[in-house]
Design a protein around this motif. Structure first.
Motif, mmCIF file in Angstrom:
data_model
loop_
_atom_site.group_PDB
_atom_site.id
_atom_site.type_symbol
_atom_site.label_atom_id
_atom_site.label_comp_id
_atom_site.label_asym_id
_atom_site.label_seq_id
_atom_site.Cartn_x
_atom_site.Cartn_y
_atom_site.Cartn_z
ATOM 1 N N MET A 177 0.829 -1.203 0.000
ATOM 2 C CA MET A 177 0.000 0.000 0.000
ATOM 3 C C MET A 177 0.864 1.254 0.000
ATOM 4 N N ALA A 178 1.907 1.246 0.832
ATOM 5 C CA ALA A 178 2.805 2.400 0.903
ATOM 6 C C ALA A 178 3.479 2.663 -0.441
ATOM 7 N N ASP A 179 3.860 1.589 -1.125
ATOM 8 C CA ASP A 179 4.515 1.743 -2.426
ATOM 9 C C ASP A 179 3.577 2.353 -3.468
ATOM 10 N N GLY A 180 2.279 2.083 -3.349
ATOM 11 C CA GLY A 180 1.317 2.575 -4.332
ATOM 12 C C GLY A 180 0.772 3.963 -4.053
ATOM 13 N N LEU A 181 0.875 4.434 -2.816
ATOM 14 C CA LEU A 181 0.268 5.714 -2.450
ATOM 15 C C LEU A 181 0.815 6.919 -3.236
ATOM 16 N N PRO A 182 2.142 7.035 -3.456
ATOM 17 C CA PRO A 182 2.612 8.194 -4.236
ATOM 18 C C PRO A 182 2.007 8.243 -5.638
ATOM 19 N N ALA A 183 1.898 7.078 -6.289
ATOM 20 C CA ALA A 183 1.301 7.049 -7.630
ATOM 21 C C ALA A 183 -0.177 7.432 -7.586
ATOM 22 N N LEU A 184 -0.882 6.970 -6.546
ATOM 23 C CA LEU A 184 -2.292 7.348 -6.406
ATOM 24 C C LEU A 184 -2.425 8.851 -6.133
ATOM 25 N N GLY A 185 -1.449 9.416 -5.431
ATOM 26 C CA GLY A 185 -1.438 10.859 -5.221
ATOM 27 C C GLY A 185 -1.299 11.614 -6.529
ATOM 28 N N ILE A 186 -0.481 11.068 -7.449
ATOM 29 C CA ILE A 186 -0.326 11.685 -8.762
ATOM 30 C C ILE A 186 -1.631 11.594 -9.546
ATOM 31 N N VAL A 187 -2.313 10.442 -9.429
ATOM 32 C CA VAL A 187 -3.615 10.286 -10.095
ATOM 33 C C VAL A 187 -4.583 11.379 -9.635
ATOM 34 N N ALA A 188 -4.652 11.592 -8.319
ATOM 35 C CA ALA A 188 -5.550 12.624 -7.782
ATOM 36 C C ALA A 188 -5.132 14.011 -8.266
ATOM 37 N N ALA A 189 -3.808 14.248 -8.331
ATOM 38 C CA ALA A 189 -3.322 15.552 -8.788
ATOM 39 C C ALA A 189 -3.659 15.776 -10.257
ATOM 40 N N VAL A 190 -3.496 14.741 -11.081
ATOM 41 C CA VAL A 190 -3.814 14.865 -12.507
ATOM 42 C C VAL A 190 -5.288 15.181 -12.699
ATOM 43 N N LEU A 191 -6.156 14.526 -11.924
ATOM 44 C CA LEU A 191 -7.578 14.837 -12.023
ATOM 45 C C LEU A 191 -7.854 16.293 -11.644
ATOM 46 N N GLY A 192 -7.095 16.782 -10.652
ATOM 47 C CA GLY A 192 -7.243 18.189 -10.275
ATOM 48 C C GLY A 192 -6.814 19.125 -11.394
ATOM 49 N N ILE A 193 -5.745 18.747 -12.098
ATOM 50 C CA ILE A 193 -5.281 19.562 -13.223
ATOM 51 C C ILE A 193 -6.297 19.521 -14.368
ATOM 52 N N VAL A 194 -6.882 18.324 -14.593
ATOM 53 C CA VAL A 194 -7.931 18.215 -15.612
ATOM 54 C C VAL A 194 -9.087 19.170 -15.291
ATOM 55 N N LYS A 195 -9.457 19.191 -14.024
ATOM 56 C CA LYS A 195 -10.528 20.108 -13.603
ATOM 57 C C LYS A 195 -10.109 21.554 -13.832
#
Length: 288
Positions: free
Chosen positions: A170-188
């Protein structure tokens, strides 16, 4: 206690430094709930996908282990050596028949019941009884018994490490999931490109909160918890290796006192009783 202190230090230093640098919490507070929903929810979903129900329960139990720390204390190691001393001495002096009553029904054994904490650990009781039962069935080759015990320890250890591996994944995947959330914010944000700069700046700042949360949760919370859990499990695993060392030493023909002294040498340094302390513990066990 130490995990809680560590979390306080992590939060205090990160957010305290942000505040002292002139940062404003309004953006973080406004964006955090939705970003945390996306990142934390995705991480939880990934955990559910990669585990069965037993694995998920073990992760919950693993977090409680982090807070509680190692299961076995200094007295427990002395108690284990005293228990093994009495069993091996009984086998040496009175033979297999006298031992069978204790290993067939440990819940009714006067020797086992002296140590209630040890009896609550089913693996400890089964590991000792099953190994001694093999000895009563004329499996007296020390190397064969040691190999069989080592395989049991490895199996138990592998299963015990599952929650630590799951949390580390889970810890290894969290930074990538953070990028996913950030990209969605940029899309918005790009959908509102005609807005004035102050609004666009606020939207970009909220999007970057996702990257921050992903990295912060991974390296500041979940990763250290997984590492601590791994350390606790490794520490507790040594307890079972002492059982192996004592019983194998017994099979090599050593006296009960010598066998437990060999086991004492395998006790972690911070928990290891001195020779004199072990003598007192053994004497008290025999008198009880």
């Amino acid at each position: 206690m130490f995990p809680i202190i560590g979390l306080v230090v992590v939060f205090g230093m990160v957010f305290g430094g942000f505040m002292l640098a002139g940062g404003h919490f309004e953006v973080l507070i406004e964006a955090a709930p939705m970003e945390f929903m996306m990142i934390g929810g995705a991480a939880l979903g990934a955990l559910i996908i990669s585990n069965d129900m037993h694995g998920l329960k073990s992760v919950g139990g693993g977090v409680s282990k982090v807070m509680a720390g190692p299961k076995w204390g200094k007295k427990d190691y002395s108690d284990l050596l005293a228990l093994l001393f009495q069993l091996t001495k009984l086998m040496k002096t009175k033979g297999i028949v006298a031992l069978e009553a204790h290993i067939e029904k440990p819940s009714e054994s006067a020797i086992f019941q002296k140590y209630p904490k040890l009896c609550k650990d089913h693996f400890v009781v089964d590991f000792i009884c099953d190994t001694l039962r093999m000895m009563t069935m004329n499996l007296d080759d020390p190397h064969q018994v040691e190999d069989a015990m080592e395989k049991q320890i490895e199996k138990h250890h592998h299963e015990s490490l599952h929650p630590a591996h799951a949390l580390q994944g889970m810890a290894d995947g969290l930074p990538a999931l953070g990028i996913v959330a950030a990209v969605l914010g940029i899309v918005k944000t790009m959908g509102a490109i005609n807005e004035p700069p102050e609004i666009l700046g606020l939207m970009i700042g909220k999007a970057l909160v996702g990257t921050f949360l992903g990295v912060f949760l991974a390296y500041g919370i979940v990763g250290p918890i997984a590492s601590r859990l791994n350390s606790v499990i490794e520490h507790d695993a040594q307890f079972y290796k002492i059982i192996r060392d004592v019983l194998v030493a017994h099979l090599h023909g050593n006296a009960a006192q010598v066998s437990v002294e060999i086991g004492r040498g395998s006790v972690p340094s911070t928990m290891q009783p001195s020779f004199a302390q072990l003598e007192e513990s053994l004497a008290a066990a025999v008198e009880a």
